[in-house]
Enzyme design. Structure first.
Site, mmCIF file in Angstrom:
data_model
loop_
_atom_site.group_PDB
_atom_site.id
_atom_site.type_symbol
_atom_site.label_atom_id
_atom_site.label_comp_id
_atom_site.label_asym_id
_atom_site.label_seq_id
_atom_site.Cartn_x
_atom_site.Cartn_y
_atom_site.Cartn_z
ATOM 1 N N GLN A 103 0.859 -1.184 0.000
ATOM 2 C CA GLN A 103 0.000 0.000 0.000
ATOM 3 C C GLN A 103 0.896 1.235 0.000
ATOM 4 O O GLN A 103 1.894 1.292 0.713
ATOM 5 C CB GLN A 103 -0.870 0.013 1.254
ATOM 6 N N TYR A 170 -6.305 10.188 5.209
ATOM 7 C CA TYR A 170 -4.888 10.492 4.972
ATOM 8 C C TYR A 170 -4.792 11.427 3.758
ATOM 9 O O TYR A 170 -5.814 11.869 3.229
ATOM 10 C CB TYR A 170 -4.083 9.188 4.820
ATOM 11 N N ARG A 316 -8.932 -7.845 10.638
ATOM 12 C CA ARG A 316 -8.625 -8.368 11.966
ATOM 13 C C ARG A 316 -8.763 -9.880 12.034
ATOM 14 O O ARG A 316 -8.083 -10.534 12.827
ATOM 15 C CB ARG A 316 -9.502 -7.665 13.001
ATOM 16 N N CYS A 342 -12.987 -6.112 19.721
ATOM 17 C CA CYS A 342 -12.743 -5.253 20.900
ATOM 18 C C CYS A 342 -11.783 -4.117 20.575
ATOM 19 O O CYS A 342 -11.753 -3.119 21.292
ATOM 20 C CB CYS A 342 -12.220 -6.082 22.064
ATOM 21 N N GLU A 409 -14.535 -25.994 37.821
ATOM 22 C CA GLU A 409 -15.236 -24.709 37.880
ATOM 23 C C GLU A 409 -16.380 -24.849 38.873
ATOM 24 O O GLU A 409 -17.171 -25.782 38.784
ATOM 25 C CB GLU A 409 -15.755 -24.363 36.469
HETATM 26 C C1 LIG Z 1 -4.065 -2.515 13.472
HETATM 27 C C2 LIG Z 1 -4.703 -2.020 12.205
HETATM 28 C C3 LIG Z 1 -3.966 -1.230 11.340
HETATM 29 C C4 LIG Z 1 -4.543 -0.770 10.151
HETATM 30 N N1 LIG Z 1 -3.769 -0.063 9.275
HETATM 31 C C5 LIG Z 1 -4.265 0.269 8.069
HETATM 32 C C6 LIG Z 1 -3.431 0.850 7.074
HETATM 33 O O1 LIG Z 1 -2.236 1.066 7.261
HETATM 34 N N2 LIG Z 1 -4.002 1.160 5.887
HETATM 35 C C7 LIG Z 1 -5.313 0.943 5.620
HETATM 36 O O2 LIG Z 1 -5.763 1.238 4.530
HETATM 37 N N3 LIG Z 1 -6.119 0.371 6.539
HETATM 38 C C8 LIG Z 1 -5.629 0.017 7.739
HETATM 39 N N4 LIG Z 1 -6.430 -0.633 8.644
HETATM 40 C C9 LIG Z 1 -7.847 -0.901 8.310
HETATM 41 C C10 LIG Z 1 -8.034 -2.304 7.750
HETATM 42 O O3 LIG Z 1 -7.404 -2.456 6.518
HETATM 43 C C11 LIG Z 1 -9.541 -2.611 7.580
HETATM 44 O O4 LIG Z 1 -10.074 -1.730 6.662
HETATM 45 C C12 LIG Z 1 -10.303 -2.512 8.898
HETATM 46 O O5 LIG Z 1 -9.608 -3.180 9.921
HETATM 47 C C13 LIG Z 1 -11.712 -3.074 8.784
HETATM 48 O O6 LIG Z 1 -11.671 -4.412 8.401
HETATM 49 P P1 LIG Z 1 -11.903 -5.645 9.437
HETATM 50 O O7 LIG Z 1 -13.200 -5.365 10.125
HETATM 51 O O8 LIG Z 1 -11.939 -6.846 8.577
HETATM 52 O O9 LIG Z 1 -10.762 -5.619 10.397
HETATM 53 C C14 LIG Z 1 -5.888 -1.092 9.841
HETATM 54 C C15 LIG Z 1 -6.598 -1.897 10.721
HETATM 55 C C16 LIG Z 1 -6.034 -2.369 11.895
HETATM 56 C C17 LIG Z 1 -6.837 -3.259 12.793
#
Ligand SMILES: Cc1cc2nc3c(=O)[nH]c(=O)nc-3n(C[C@H](O)[C@H](O)[C@H](O)COP(=O)(O)O)c2cc1C
Length: 641
Positions: A103, A170, A316, A342, A409
């Site tokens: 990216q 950004y 995630r 979370c 438990e």
């Molecule tokens: C720790 C973390 C760092 C992320 N960093 C970026 C990033 O550098 N660039 C970006 O476009 N999205 C970033 N995201 C967003 C993810 O690409 C994604 O769009 C977002 O987590 C939602 O998807 P999910 O619900 O499947 O996690 C980040 C997400 C997390 C959790």
């Protein structure tokens, strides 16, 4: 159930991808050294996901210019000196047949450092403070070239593709959004002008790297802020990006300060941004990637089958379970380790400039050091007291390593504090942690004894070599003069969440930790009037992404939050309180719910030690903390014994 749609190959431009499962860009703030070179930590982490079978991996945050550095430890691509390290990384990932891309990012006004630049001198809406410097017209043109040069370096380093980061507030996304771009030159004002920077970057990359070098664009379908970038413009831009040479579009949402946020917590619905991708998809013929709270491969498969997206990014879900792709492809869905939404270990840590980790997967980022759990040199009989999340997590590792473990438990069901913590609105996913652990223990043949009395006779019966005491914690009662004569019905958060006490119509909650706040939300259902007497912060243990949604719910339900509050005295049916804004009389309240923290329950440890048994305290029994700390500790102990 074979997920034929998710695991069907696809072509993006000239690039064949083995399936439609995408690991989207995630800046994890690890695996990049002080000088900005990627390290083994990074490639081992990515290669594991590639090995499991993910089709396309986008490495997050490849920074195109020093001023665009968004976090300290992001991969850099503004100089040729970074190419050899990145080449090593791509080689390690490509060995497993995944497509790996970089990216391209410039952090703009949301960058963490002080040299922030932006289309206009307007501060970020949240998280980052300070007014950025306005870019001069000539600098914008230089940044177009910087993106093209960065793409060329990525190509030379062996990346199969690049994806432009034009989302999430950004730099490029700031150009798109009217609330961030107030320029009067050809880069501001009309739709045509606001989109010019991005379209010039697309064209410049195609020119520099060759038209057939695969290029995607990640951009927002919605910013979800006033005067931001909206879906109608996103749909209008899609065909223009395609015409400029974008081989696919990856549709995300949100900026710093938006609601919902880009990385939504358990309060948001699954697939919350899919409708945005779907709308863009209708306007273009290149493939479209959908993202946002998609953690179930069956759902991902269905989105493709229904024609709502061509590929599905699961972010995630990949952090939580490195084997996501393999388990999904082989139909081992009941073995999937679920993301519980979370946001604690991942984005909260990263925005605090720490390395990403995960409540569900404490091994994240440590894969290069840990490897597979090492078989126990001498298998032991281990008694684990307490079937809460820490006890179960530790048991899983102990059993994986070959120890003979039995869990006892005292309650009627396993899950410990999570059983009640999952009851307030929007918190049900917490219980998935326990469901996963129980499925694992069943697979590993571990016995869990419920209704157990832990006493000497049990020790004589089981003859353990080691005991692990993970018996949790109970609510602490405050010392308040007049509390018991107040006439108020007294209860604790546990009494309320378990249904043992059903408070009346007007309730005071004393305390402001996460238990207090989710209980206030629980109580606010059914038209109750709720007042929270808090400290300096409310639910400070929750990740901001999670807390923001909770605060929004509480505000909508009319829950009154008193900051720095204490009870001065009780009078019949009345409470005199001091709080940040002065003294106040609360009248007509029937119930007081105590949420003043927890104290450890660890009585059995003394008994074990008296019997000469090696005994370890674990989790809240050691000291009451959040899941992030207790599951990490469980993992450590599970590997150490
Ligand atoms: C720790 C973390 C760092 C992320 N960093 C970026 C990033 O550098 N660039 C970006 O476009 N999205 C970033 N995201 C967003 C993810 O690409 C994604 O769009 C977002 O987590 C939602 O998807 P999910 O619900 O499947 O996690 C980040 C997400 C997390 C959790």
């Amino acid at each position: 159930m074979p997920l034929n749609h998710l695991f069907a190959p696809i072509r993006l431009g000239r690039m064949e991808v083995r399936n439609r499962l995408v690991m989207p860009p995630m800046s994890v703030n690890f695996g990049v050294d002080e000088q900005g070179f990627v390290t083994e930590q990074h490639w081992v982490y990515l290669a594991l996901r590639a090995k499991a079978g993910t089709g396309m991996i986008v490495m997050g945050g490849g920074t195109v210019h020093p001023d665009g550095l968004d976090l300290p430890r992001m991969p850099r691509v503004w100089d040729d000196c970074y190419i050899p390290g990145l080449s090593r990384l791509t080689a390690e990932v490509k060995r497993y047949g995944a497509r790996i891309g970089l990216q391209l990012l410039h952090g703009g006004r949301q960058a963490f450092h002080e040299r922030r630049v932006a289309p206009s001198p307007l501060p970020s809406l949240a998280v980052v403070k300070g007014v950025p410097r306005e870019l001069a017209n000539g600098e914008i043109k230089e940044l177009v070239v910087a993106h093209a040069e960065a793409a060329r370096r990525a190509r030379d380093a062996g990346f199969d593709f690049v994806e432009i980061h034009a989302a999430h507030g950004y730099l490029i996304s700031e150009f798109l959004a009217p609330n961030a771009n107030r320029r009067n030159d050809e880069y501001g004002g009309s739709f045509e002008n606001r989109t010019r920077f991005l379209l010039e970057i697309v064209s410049a990359i195609k020119e520099r790297c060759g038209r057939d070098y695969p290029l995607g664009v990640r951009y927002n379908g919605e910013d979800y802020v006033a005067e931001g970038w909206h879906l109608d413009e996103a749909v209008r831009l899609g065909p223009l990006l395609q015409a400029a040479g974008a081989d696919w579009l990856h549709v995300s949402a949100g900026v710093y300060g938006s609601l919902p946020v880009t990385i939504p917590s358990m309060y948001q619905s699954f697939g919350c941004f899919v409708h945005l991708a779907e709308a863009v998809k209708r306007a273009v013929s290149v493939p479209v990637i959908a993202v946002g709270r998609i953690k179930d491969p069956v759902m991902a498969d269905r989105l493709i089958a229904e024609g709502r997206a061509d590929l599905v990014a699961m972010g995630r879900a990949h952090l939580v379970d490195p084997e996501l792709a393999a388990k999904a492809a082989q139909g081992r869905l009941n073995e999937l380790r679920p993301c519980i939404g979370c946001c604690r270990g991942c984005i909260q840590n990263v925005l605090a400039m720490s390395e990403a980790t995960c409540v569900m997967n404490p091994e994240l980022g440590r894969e290069y050091r840990l490897g597979q759990p090492r078989p126990a040199a001498r298998p032991k009989r281990i008694l684990v007291v307490g079937a809460g999340p820490a006890g179960l997590a530790c048991t899983r590792l102990l059993a994986l390593r070959g120890h003979r473990v039995i869990v006892v438990e005292e309650r009627a069901r396993p899950g410990g504090a999570l059983v009640l913590a999952s009851r307030p609105p929007g918190r049900a996913e917490l219980l998935e942690m326990v469901e996963y652990q129980l499925a694992e223990l069943q697979r590993l043949g571990v016995e869990i004894r419920l209704h157990a009395v832990v006493d000497e006779s049990l020790v004589h019966e089981l003859k353990p070599d080691v005991a692990v005491v993970a018996s949790g914690a109970n609510p602490r009662m405050p010392q308040l003069e007049g509390l018991f004569e107040s006439g108020l019905e007294l209860s604790t958060v546990l009494d309320v969440l378990s249904g043992e006490v059903i408070p009346g119509a007007r309730v005071v909650v004393l305390g402001s930790d996460q238990a207090a706040m989710v209980t206030a939300d629980f109580l606010a259902q059914g038209q109750r009037q709720v007042a929270v007497l808090g400290g300096d912060h409310f639910a400070s243990e929750l990740a901001p992404n999670d807390r923001t949604s909770l605060r929004q719910r509480l505000a909508a339900a009319g829950v009154k939050l008193y900051k720095r509050a204490s009870i001065r005295k009780f009078r019949a049916g009345e409470l005199v309180i001091d709080h940040q804004k002065g003294q106040e009389l609360l009248i007509g309240f029937s119930d007081l719910v105590i949420a003043e923290g927890f104290r450890s329950e660890r009585g059995t440890v003394d008994m074990f030690r008296k019997l000469g048994l090696e005994a370890h305290l674990l989790g809240d029994a050691k000291s009451p903390r959040t899941l992030l700390e207790t599951t990490a500790e469980a993992d450590e102990l599970g590997r150490a014994l």
